[in-house]
Write an enzyme that holds these catalytic residues in place. Sequence first.
Site, short mmCIF file in Angstrom:
data_model
loop_
_atom_site.label_atom_id
_atom_site.label_comp_id
_atom_site.label_asym_id
_atom_site.label_seq_id
_atom_site.Cartn_x
_atom_site.Cartn_y
_atom_site.Cartn_z
N ASP A 13 0.87 -1.16 0.00
CA ASP A 13 0.00 0.00 0.00
C ASP A 13 0.91 1.22 0.00
O ASP A 13 2.11 1.11 0.32
CB ASP A 13 -0.89 -0.02 1.24
CG ASP A 13 -1.77 1.21 1.35
OD1 ASP A 13 -2.35 1.63 0.34
OD2 ASP A 13 -1.86 1.77 2.46
N MET A 14 0.39 2.39 -0.34
CA MET A 14 1.26 3.56 -0.44
C MET A 14 1.12 4.50 0.76
O MET A 14 2.02 4.59 1.60
CB MET A 14 0.99 4.33 -1.75
CG MET A 14 2.01 5.44 -2.01
SD MET A 14 1.79 6.23 -3.62
CE MET A 14 0.25 7.13 -3.34
N ASP A 15 0.00 5.21 0.86
CA ASP A 15 -0.16 6.18 1.94
C ASP A 15 -0.34 5.46 3.27
O ASP A 15 -1.24 4.64 3.43
CB ASP A 15 -1.36 7.09 1.65
CG ASP A 15 -1.09 8.00 0.46
OD1 ASP A 15 -0.12 8.77 0.52
OD2 ASP A 15 -1.84 7.92 -0.53
N ASP A 171 -1.91 -0.95 6.08
CA ASP A 171 -2.07 -0.25 7.36
C ASP A 171 -3.53 -0.04 7.72
O ASP A 171 -3.83 0.52 8.78
CB ASP A 171 -1.37 1.12 7.32
CG ASP A 171 -2.09 2.11 6.42
OD1 ASP A 171 -2.35 1.76 5.24
OD2 ASP A 171 -2.42 3.21 6.87
#
Length: 222
Positions: A13-15, A171
């Site tokens: 995942d990124m953010d 997250d």
Amino acid sequence: MQSQLLPKAVIFDMDGVIFDTEVIARCLWREVFKEYGYDFSDATYRKLIGRTMHAAFQILAEEYGPELPISEMATRQDALWQEATAKAVPIKPGVIEILDFLKGQDIPCAVGSSTYHAEAEDKLQTNGLRDYFQTVVGGDYVAHAKPAPDIFLKCAEYLGFQPADCLVIEDSNNGLRAAHVAGIPAVMIPDLIPASEIDADLSFTAYNSLLDLLDNLKQLTE
């Protein structure tokens, strides 16, 4: 981790996992809501994490009512967001270390984010991380974004591996739900949401940081 073997591919995942940007986004949404005379709680923001903007609009309309000028507010928030993230943004601890390790093990990586593809590409490029990833899949690449499995399944397809052979790093509850439905093993690196608040039916291993996950991956090579 659920397996004692290294994954064949890793999907990030990124953010909130790669970039420490969820705190920035939450702060900006709070600022915009205040400008328009509304309160904006942490609990409300947590519902938005991992969602596309369209899905976030629906959640906010349900929470505040149809009179909420969400399109106008989103335009304002996006302008603030673009200004805040136009240059380098904070990278989460352990990102470079774990990417270097996976590269050294010839394990390909992807980014699977609800953020639109062009923005994800730009953010990775601006922060010097794009070359670590074989592919980037944004929320506009699929019919259904997280918590649907589409983004992660598309990542696995582009990487050339079966879902069960990959590992997702997430997250959020929405992201972990997407990995679960996709049949991809997952680990959680908590950001704004503690592991204790994730749906009880989801199977994952939580680590305090990417550095802790890296230590575990290194042990599997010994």
